[in-house]
Design an enzyme around this catalytic site. Structure first.
Site, PDB file in Angstrom:
ATOM      1  N   THR A 285       0.816  -1.222   0.000  1.00 37.83           N
ATOM      2  CA  THR A 285       0.000   0.000   0.000  1.00 37.83           C
ATOM      3  C   THR A 285       0.849   1.272   0.000  1.00 37.83           C
ATOM      4  O   THR A 285       0.307   2.360  -0.037  1.00 37.83           O
ATOM      5  CB  THR A 285      -0.914   0.017   1.248  1.00 37.83           C
ATOM      6  OG1 THR A 285      -0.083  -0.118   2.414  1.00 37.83           O
ATOM      7  CG2 THR A 285      -1.897  -1.130   1.226  1.00 37.83           C
TER       8      THR A 285
ATOM      9  N   THR B 122      11.437  -1.738   1.101  1.00 41.90           N
ATOM     10  CA  THR B 122      12.899  -1.806   0.999  1.00 41.90           C
ATOM     11  C   THR B 122      13.327  -2.660  -0.200  1.00 41.90           C
ATOM     12  O   THR B 122      14.283  -2.319  -0.910  1.00 41.90           O
ATOM     13  CB  THR B 122      13.494  -2.335   2.311  1.00 41.90           C
ATOM     14  OG1 THR B 122      13.253  -1.343   3.329  1.00 41.90           O
ATOM     15  CG2 THR B 122      14.990  -2.549   2.210  1.00 41.90           C
TER      16      THR B 122
ATOM     17  N   ASP C 216      -5.015  -6.234  10.895  1.00 40.05           N
ATOM     18  CA  ASP C 216      -3.632  -6.687  11.003  1.00 40.05           C
ATOM     19  C   ASP C 216      -3.389  -7.267  12.408  1.00 40.05           C
ATOM     20  O   ASP C 216      -2.524  -6.802  13.142  1.00 40.05           O
ATOM     21  CB  ASP C 216      -2.698  -5.487  10.739  1.00 40.05           C
ATOM     22  CG  ASP C 216      -1.249  -5.916  10.571  1.00 40.05           C
ATOM     23  OD1 ASP C 216      -0.990  -7.124  10.496  1.00 40.05           O
ATOM     24  OD2 ASP C 216      -0.375  -5.021  10.529  1.00 40.05           O
TER      25      ASP C 216
END
Lengths: 514, 514
Positions: B199, B204, B257
C-alpha cells in the site's frame, strides 16, 4: 490495459470474479481481492480480481456470469484498470472495528452481497464481526429492510396474513404441518414457506415433500393460497431475501448465526405477513438452552417486529426432548397426518393447538386454543390439509400408512428396567442422519420412550429405519457410542455427563435450520 | 459415490477445492464448504467442496494442484464421500466464540492454512475474531512457533545474528539500506529480508532493486552473507513462515492486522536472528499514532521475543512526517546512497546511526552510536554497501545520480510565505502512487520543505516525478485535492482538519507493508 477475454467453463454462482495473470496484475497495481473496472464498448463492470499463476498475461478470465453481464465473447478485447474498493467494504471494515452501522451503510453491504461485489472472505469477516459485537435494534431493522428490498416480495391481498415460525433446534418438530391447516380451516390466510434440513434429519419442506410437491413458483403459490387459504412450500428458490441465503452459506462452515432475527423476519415481511407466531423451543435439547436467553430473544423478536410493522407473539416451548416420536421426513409426515386425523402423540397436538390458538387470539378471536382443538376434532383441519395437498399436486386421499418408510429397520430394547432421564437430541440427530435422513425420506427413528417414562427390561426404547442395510448398520453402530436415550434406576446413578479431554468434546453440533 | 475427473484449466493458488454438481452434492449430503474425502487407488485426499450449477452430475472438477496431489488424470474415476469437518475448523469456531486457543489448537489451524485445508472465508473469520478479541501472549507465541515450523528456516552459523525491522507506516523510510551496511561493516552478521510495497510507494525490496537484484534464493543469500556479512533481499519467495503470507493476503482487503507481532517475529526467527532492533515510528503520520500505543506494542515485542528466545530492543521514532526527502524506489535509493557517502538529509542519518548503534550495544559494544557514525565517516559503510551490491549482482560502482528517475517532472511552489505545520503522509503516499510508484521505479516525490520550516512565496514545496506524462498529470491533479504539505502564517489559521460528512472520510488508508 487492453486484455483478451478467455471464457472459463465454470459457473460457481459465487462472486463476480475476473482472473488476471501475476504479470498484468502487477502492471495494473492490482493485488488479490482488489477490484478492477472492465470496459467493453459502452458496458462497464466492476469485478474482484483473482490472480492466477501460469495464466496468460495477455488475457483476462471471466466466469460465465461476468461475461454475460458484460455481453462479451471469447477472444474479444476489453479495457481494464484498477478500481477503488467499494463503499460497502469500508462499511464492513467499520463493523470489524466495532463501529455501529447506519441504515445506508447496511444498504450498501446487502446490495453488494446480492450483486456479488463482496467476496466470501469479506462476507465471512462481516458475519464474524456481527457475531462477536452483536447487532443493535436499528442494525437489525436496517438489515431486515435491506434484505427485503433486494429480493422478491409477495402479496395476498387485504386482511391479516398469518404466519408461524420456529427458531428450530429440536428434532421431530412437525408443528407447522398442523398449524397451517388448522389456521386455514378457520378461514384465515397462512402462506407458509419452510426450509429444507441443513444439519437436522428433516425440515418442514422435506416432510411435506413426502405428501406433495413443495418446489412451487410464485404464481403457483398464489393459486394454492387463493384456493385453500394456506400452503406448505419450500422457500429456498423464491428469492425472498436472497442476501440471507448467501449469508447462510457463509455462516454454515463457521458455525455462527448472528442474523437470526433479520433472517427470519425479512422472509416473513417478504411474504406479506402481518401476524407471526414465533416458536422458541427452550431447553437442554434445543438451540436456546435457558429461559433467560429465550426471554431476551423473544423481546428482540417483538421489538424488531414493531419496527418492521409485524405483529409478533413468541411462545417459549418445552425443548428438553424431541417433539412427538417420529424423526425423519416420512416418519414425521405420518405422525403429523395421524395427529390431524385425531390421533398422534399428545405433545405434538398440544403444541400445535396452542400455537394455532395464539395466532387466532392475535387476530381478535377468543378461546383460541379451543377453536384450534375444534378444527381438529371436527375434521376441518384434516380436510383442509387434503385440499392443500391436492392444490400443491399431491394425492389428497393419502393416509398415514400410505407413506413409504425404510424397509430396513431395527428395534433397540432396554437392557434393564428404569426411568428415562435424558434424551440426547444431538445424538438422535446424528443417528437419524447416519440412517439416511433427510436425503432418504423413509429413513429415521421412532422413539418409544420419552422423558420421565418408566421402562421395563426389554421394553423397546426406539426403532431405527433406513432404506439401505449398510446405513442401518452404521446408524446402529453410532447409537452404541452415542446413546439417544439414557435411563437410570436411582436419580444419582448417572452423575458424569461427559469426559474431557475426549474426542466428542470437539464435535459440537451447530444448527442453521430454520 | 464414483465420479469422473474433469480437470479445470485454472490454477488459483488457493484452497484445495473440488467442484461438484448440485445433484451429486445433494446425494452425498454435501453442502457448500463441506469437506469431501476423495480416493484414487491408494491415494486419499480431503478437499473443500464447491457446488456448481450446470456442472455434470457424473463428474468432479479438480484444479491442477488437487489433481497433482492425488496423481489423477482427466476422465479417471475417483470415489467420493462426505468427510467430517477438520479439527482446525472447530478451533477457528472456538476463537469466534471468544475462547482462548491452546498451542495445539493453533498448530492445527496454521498447518491447515498452509496445506490449504481451510477456505479463505474460514481464514477471514479467524483473522476477524483475532482482530476483535486480541491475542494472548501464549497465543502469539504459539502462532509464531507454528508459522516457523511450517516454513523454511535459515542458519548463518555461530555468533550473534543481528536484524532490524520497522513496523512501517511512514513513507520514505529507507533506514534499512543504511543499517545493514553499517552493521556488516563493523564485522557483524545481518541477513536482512524485506518486503515489497503493498500500500506504500516503496518497500525496501523495491528500493534496493534499483541497485541490484533482490529476488535471491536461499543458497544465493547464504553466499552473499558469507562474503559480506549482510544482504538486502526480498523475503517474499523464500517460504519463511508461508502461513503469514497467506494470512496477509486475506487481511489486505479487510484492513485488519491482528498478527503483526507473530508475523514479524516468526520471519526473524526463521532467519536465525538472535538480536533484533524494532523501529516503531510513532506519530500523526505513522501506523502507530500515540506514545501509549507505541509503548504497549514495544512491551509486547520484547515479551514475545523472550518467549521465542530473541533479544529485542524497540525504538520509538519520530513519525509525524516522512523520513528524508525522497519518496519512491529510485529517489529513495539515491538518498540512501548519498547518506552512506556522507551526505543526505540529517534525519535519515540520525535514525540510521541511532538504530545501528542500538544494535551494537545489544551485542555488547560501547558507544554504539559513535561507532555507527564512524562506519559512515570512515567510508567503511559505503564500501560494505558496494560489496553487498556486487555480491547480489549489481554494479558496485554506482553513484546516486546514476540511478534513473522519472523524466517527467514538475515543481510545486508555495503560493505564499509561511511555516510548514503539517505533512500528510496519507496524501503523500497517494500522490506518489498516482505518479506510478512503486511499479514505476523512477516515479515519486521529493519533499523540499519539512515540519517547522519557513518558506517564502514561490519556494519549491515538493517535486513530483513520473515516467509517464499522463501519470504526472493525474498525480498533480490529486495533489490539488489532497495537499501533501500545509503551511500557515499564524498558528490558529488552520483549525479545521476535515469535514464530515464528506467523501474522503471513507477513504481511510490501511497499511500492511512491513
Amino acid at each position: 490495459m487492453e486484455l483478451t477475454v478467455e471464457l472459463l467453463p465454470i459457473i460457481t454462482g459465487g462472486s463476480r470474479i475476473a482472473l488476471l495473470s501475476e504479470e498484468s496484475a502487477s502492471s495494473l497495481g492490482v493485488h488479490s481481492s482488489d477490484r478492477i473496472r472492465i470496459k467493453y464498448g459502452n458496458q462497464e463492470l466492476i469485478a474482484i480480481a483473482n490472480i492466477a499463476e501460469f495464466f496468460s498475461p495477455k488475457r483476462i478470465g471471466f466466469y460465465d456470469e461476468t461475461a454475460k453481464a458484460l455481453g462479451v465473447k471469447e477472444d474479444e478485447t476489453v479495457s481494464v484498470q484498477l478500481a477503488p474498493l467499494p463503499e460497502s467494504l469500508f462499511n464492513v471494515r467499520a463493523k470489524l472495528h466495532g463501529e455501529r452501522l447506519r441504515e445506508n451503510d447496511i444498504v450498501t453491504i446487502v446490495r453488494d452481497v446480492v450483486e456479488r461485489h463482496l467476496s466470501t472472505a469479506e462476507i465471512a469477516a462481516f458475519l464474524t464481526a456481527l457475531s462477536i459485537h452483536g447487532l443493535s435494534s436499528s442494525e437489525n431493522e436496517a438489515l431486515s429492510r435491506a434484505m427485503v428490498a433486494t429480493g422478491k416480495t409477495m402479496s395476498f391481498g387485504e386482511g391479516p396474513i398469518l404466519d408461524k415460525h420456529s427458531v428450530g433446534g429440536i428434532p421431530g418438530d412437525k408443528t407447522s404441518m398442523l398449524v397451517v391447516p388448522i389456521v386455514a380451516a378457520a378461514g384465515y390466510t397462512i402462506p407458509k414457506t419452510s426450509s429444507r434440513a441443513i444439519t437436522s434429519p428433516a425440515g418442514t419442506a422435506d416432510r411435506v415433500e413426502t405428501l406433495c410437491p413443495v418446489n412451487l413458483g410464485i404464481d403457483e403459490i398464489k393459486n394454492v393460497v387463493a384456493k385453500t387459504g394456506g400452503c406448505l412450500v419450500w422457500g429456498g428458490a423464491l428469492e425472498l431475501a436472497p442476501a440471507d441465503d448467501l449469508f447462510i452459506q457463509v455462516e454454515y462452515p463457521l458455525g455462527i448465526d448472528p442474523m437470526l432475527l433479520p433472517s427470519i423476519l425479512s422472509k416473513k415481511k417478504a411474504m406479506g405477513a402481518t401476524h407471526v407466531a414465533i416458536d422458541i423451543p427452550t431447553g437442554m435439547g434445543a438451540k436456546i438452552k435457558t429461559r433467560t436467553e429465550a426471554y431476551t430473544l423473544a423481546s428482540d423478536f417483538v421489538d424488531l417486529g414493531k419496527r418492521l410493522g409485524l405483529n409478533i407473539q413468541c411462545a417459549l416451548t418445552f425443548g428438553d426432548q424431541p417433539l412427538g416420536c417420529g424423526i425423519g421426513p416420512a416418519l414425521e409426515a405420518r405422525e403429523a397426518l395421524a395427529t390431524l386425523l385425531g390421533g398422534g402423540p399428545p405433545d405434538l397436538r398440544d403444541k400445535a393447538v396452542s400455537l394455532a390458538g395464539m395466532l387466532f387470539e392475535m387476530v381478535g378471536a377468543e378461546n383460541g386454543r379451543a377453536k384450534a382443538e375444534d378444527m381438529i376434532d371436527s375434521g376441518k383441519a384434516a380436510a383442509k390439509m387434503r385440499q392443500i395437498i391436492a392444490a400443491q399436486g399431491g394425492n389428497p386421499k393419502v393416509m398415514p400408512d400410505d407413506l413409504p418408510v425404510g424397509c430396513e429397520h431395527v428395534e433397540v430394547k432396554s437392557e434393564r428396567a428404569g426411568k428415562i432421564i435424558w434424551l440426547s437430541t444431538d445424538n438422535i440427530v446424528r443417528i437419524a442422519r447416519e440412517a439416511g435422513a433427510p436425503k432418504e425420506k423413509g429413513a429415521g427413528m421412532i422413539l418409544h420412550a420419552k422423558l420421565g417414562e418408566a421402562v421395563h427390561r426389554d421394553s423397546i426404547l426406539y426403532e431405527i429405519y433406513a432404506e439401505k442395510n449398510s446405513k442401518l448398520t452404521s446408524a446402529l453402530e453410532l447409537a452404541k457410542t452415542l446413546p439417544p436415550i439414557l435411563l437410570t434406576t436411582k436419580p444419582a446413578e448417572k452423575m458424569i455427563l461427559d469426559q474431557v479431554p475426549e474426542k466428542l468434546a470437539h464435535e459440537k453440533t451447530f444448527s442453521l435450520d430454520r
